[in-house]
Write a protein that holds these residues in place. Sequence first.
Motif, mmCIF file in Angstrom:
data_model
loop_
_atom_site.group_PDB
_atom_site.id
_atom_site.type_symbol
_atom_site.label_atom_id
_atom_site.label_comp_id
_atom_site.label_asym_id
_atom_site.label_seq_id
_atom_site.Cartn_x
_atom_site.Cartn_y
_atom_site.Cartn_z
ATOM 1 N N TYR A 245 -38.964 -57.722 -11.536
ATOM 2 C CA TYR A 245 -39.716 -58.959 -11.434
ATOM 3 C C TYR A 245 -39.713 -59.516 -10.013
ATOM 4 N N HIS A 246 -38.612 -59.295 -9.298
ATOM 5 C CA HIS A 246 -38.433 -59.906 -7.982
ATOM 6 C C HIS A 246 -38.181 -58.809 -6.943
ATOM 7 N N LYS A 247 -39.240 -58.219 -6.483
ATOM 8 C CA LYS A 247 -39.097 -57.147 -5.502
ATOM 9 C C LYS A 247 -39.045 -57.674 -4.067
ATOM 10 N N ILE A 248 -39.196 -58.995 -3.917
ATOM 11 C CA ILE A 248 -39.184 -59.588 -2.583
ATOM 12 C C ILE A 248 -37.788 -59.524 -1.986
ATOM 13 N N LEU A 249 -36.778 -59.794 -2.822
ATOM 14 C CA LEU A 249 -35.394 -59.830 -2.342
ATOM 15 C C LEU A 249 -34.657 -58.587 -2.836
ATOM 16 N N PRO A 250 -34.362 -57.645 -1.962
ATOM 17 C CA PRO A 250 -33.654 -56.445 -2.395
ATOM 18 C C PRO A 250 -32.171 -56.696 -2.660
ATOM 19 N N GLU A 251 -31.637 -57.770 -2.130
ATOM 20 C CA GLU A 251 -30.212 -58.054 -2.348
ATOM 21 C C GLU A 251 -29.974 -59.557 -2.267
ATOM 22 N N ALA A 252 -28.828 -59.991 -2.782
ATOM 23 C CA ALA A 252 -28.484 -61.411 -2.781
ATOM 24 C C ALA A 252 -28.134 -61.882 -1.375
ATOM 25 N N LYS A 253 -28.367 -63.169 -1.130
ATOM 26 C CA LYS A 253 -28.059 -63.760 0.172
ATOM 27 C C LYS A 253 -27.270 -65.045 -0.008
ATOM 28 N N ILE B 46 -16.911 -83.533 -24.489
ATOM 29 C CA ILE B 46 -17.607 -83.610 -23.198
ATOM 30 C C ILE B 46 -17.294 -82.360 -22.401
ATOM 31 N N ILE B 47 -18.305 -81.785 -21.760
ATOM 32 C CA ILE B 47 -18.047 -80.696 -20.814
ATOM 33 C C ILE B 47 -18.892 -80.904 -19.565
ATOM 34 N N SER B 48 -18.389 -80.395 -18.468
ATOM 35 C CA SER B 48 -19.174 -80.322 -17.241
ATOM 36 C C SER B 48 -19.037 -78.909 -16.699
ATOM 37 N N ILE B 49 -20.144 -78.197 -16.661
ATOM 38 C CA ILE B 49 -20.143 -76.858 -16.074
ATOM 39 C C ILE B 49 -20.243 -77.025 -14.562
ATOM 40 N N THR B 50 -19.218 -76.613 -13.875
ATOM 41 C CA THR B 50 -19.105 -76.847 -12.434
ATOM 42 C C THR B 50 -19.033 -75.506 -11.712
ATOM 43 N N ASP B 51 -20.131 -74.781 -11.748
ATOM 44 C CA ASP B 51 -20.152 -73.493 -11.064
ATOM 45 C C ASP B 51 -20.069 -73.685 -9.562
ATOM 46 N N HIS B 52 -19.513 -72.672 -8.899
ATOM 47 C CA HIS B 52 -19.273 -72.772 -7.460
ATOM 48 C C HIS B 52 -20.574 -72.906 -6.685
ATOM 49 N N LEU B 53 -20.566 -73.822 -5.740
ATOM 50 C CA LEU B 53 -21.714 -73.995 -4.853
ATOM 51 C C LEU B 53 -21.844 -72.816 -3.888
ATOM 52 N N GLU B 54 -20.710 -72.384 -3.349
ATOM 53 C CA GLU B 54 -20.745 -71.379 -2.281
ATOM 54 C C GLU B 54 -20.276 -69.992 -2.707
ATOM 55 N N TYR B 55 -19.864 -69.838 -3.938
ATOM 56 C CA TYR B 55 -19.311 -68.540 -4.360
ATOM 57 C C TYR B 55 -19.918 -68.149 -5.696
ATOM 58 N N ARG B 56 -20.870 -67.178 -5.650
ATOM 59 C CA ARG B 56 -21.602 -66.790 -6.845
ATOM 60 C C ARG B 56 -21.733 -65.267 -6.883
ATOM 61 N N PRO B 57 -20.637 -64.577 -7.151
ATOM 62 C CA PRO B 57 -20.611 -63.112 -7.017
ATOM 63 C C PRO B 57 -21.467 -62.360 -8.023
ATOM 64 N N TYR B 58 -21.933 -63.034 -9.085
ATOM 65 C CA TYR B 58 -22.763 -62.330 -10.065
ATOM 66 C C TYR B 58 -24.227 -62.219 -9.637
ATOM 67 N N GLU B 59 -24.610 -62.924 -8.591
ATOM 68 C CA GLU B 59 -26.024 -62.915 -8.211
ATOM 69 C C GLU B 59 -26.564 -61.528 -7.858
ATOM 70 N N PRO B 60 -25.804 -60.673 -7.166
ATOM 71 C CA PRO B 60 -26.327 -59.320 -6.920
ATOM 72 C C PRO B 60 -26.644 -58.572 -8.210
ATOM 73 N N LYS B 61 -25.786 -58.749 -9.220
ATOM 74 C CA LYS B 61 -26.024 -58.086 -10.508
ATOM 75 C C LYS B 61 -27.258 -58.663 -11.194
ATOM 76 N N LYS C 98 -30.287 -57.334 -9.469
ATOM 77 C CA LYS C 98 -30.498 -55.931 -9.830
ATOM 78 C C LYS C 98 -31.114 -55.824 -11.219
ATOM 79 N N ALA C 99 -30.640 -56.681 -12.147
ATOM 80 C CA ALA C 99 -31.161 -56.642 -13.511
ATOM 81 C C ALA C 99 -32.617 -57.082 -13.581
ATOM 82 N N THR C 100 -33.047 -57.908 -12.611
ATOM 83 C CA THR C 100 -34.417 -58.431 -12.645
ATOM 84 C C THR C 100 -35.260 -57.911 -11.482
ATOM 85 N N GLN C 101 -34.831 -56.788 -10.871
ATOM 86 C CA GLN C 101 -35.527 -56.328 -9.673
ATOM 87 C C GLN C 101 -36.978 -55.936 -9.936
#
Length: 399
Positions: free
Chosen positions: A104-112, A81-96, A99-102
């Motif tokens: 496709y997504h030019k609406i958001l220039p940076e993570a929020k 059994i596993i439960s992936i419990t990624d942080h609700l409020e802390y997701r530091p990889y989102e800017p990367k 950037k990798a998908t910019q």
Amino acid sequence: MKRLSILILALLVAAAPLYAQKNPDLRYLPKAQVQRAEMILPQVKGYNIYKADFHIHTVYSDGDVSAKGRVTEAYYDGLDIISITDHLEYRPYEPKMLKATQGYHKILPEAKNHKITHKAADKDGILADLNVPYEEAKKPAQRLGMLAIPGVEITRHPDKIGHYNALFVKDANTIYDPDPAQSIRNAKKQGALVMHNHPGWKRKTVDMNEFHQQVYGEGLIDGVEIVNGGSFGSKLIKRCLDNKLFMAAATDAHSTTHYIYDGRGYFRTCTFVLAKELSLKAVKDALVKDRTLAYAYDNVIGSEELVREFFNNSVKMNVAYTSSKGEKTVVFTNMTSIPMRLRRAAKGDGALLNPFQSISFKVAKDKDLTFTVLNLWTADEEHPKGMNLKVAYKAKDLK
């Protein structure tokens, strides 16, 4: 027809060396087969023991491994059994990721709102889809015969608030609230079970503060992570017993687990879940009814009732020989993958009962055999050297 089949077979055999010699500079070496680490455990009170890790992170928050990679890793680590419990409020990889998908997504220039552990999100809230890690892990887990449980970690100031895993969530995207207590309430409204993670992390004590007293007092907490990786809060055993909360041990894995556990000769830190079957309903029922044992580095921790039953079903005892003076040779055989560290109460000498091996004790006529199992824990000690679970066999039992 038979002669034709023989001819075709002969042609295929003759052609095989020609195919292999298309590039005579290449040699195909035998591949080593990767094997799953199996932990052999007993049934306890008629329940199967399933190995679970309820605290795991991926690249969707601050881990180094993909969600699918976590499933493969857990399978070879021997988990069910596993439960992936990624942080609700802390997701530091989102800017990367952005950037990798910019392109496709030019609406958001940076993570929020991807680092809001010490402050509230702005009006836009959390924009990421927090259900993706579970969705990515669910089918690979099923193909390997494992169970993935949807979860998320509510992550606030470690000293003032703490971290909490919501397990069995229905929609992780609707849990966040600027008020951490309300976030926990939102998870509970979905039918989630909430586990208080590593209560001593970045604190000088595991004792409750004002916020803890509030959420425990409201009945919002269902379990406590008494072992995080290799960090054991032994005083938390009493908290769980007094409040009827399930005990858990988890890796809190951010990097790969191999070099931490298997590379050092240990099974992976996990929770033993006592359930009838491997299903969401059965596993949730086990947690609700506190049918768990915490495992880490060959230590097993839980209520005395479950720990004693675990030992009794793990170790077989028989009298192999009785001398003319009535002295008995008592043989203990370990039927599991967990070593048992024994210490005779009368003599104070110790013995290591390794997995799938036997050891013997000499017992004088009409004397009891009493020893402590040092790696089984049912309560806290001031300077814990091991579990103070005393196992006694009366003279009448040694016949």
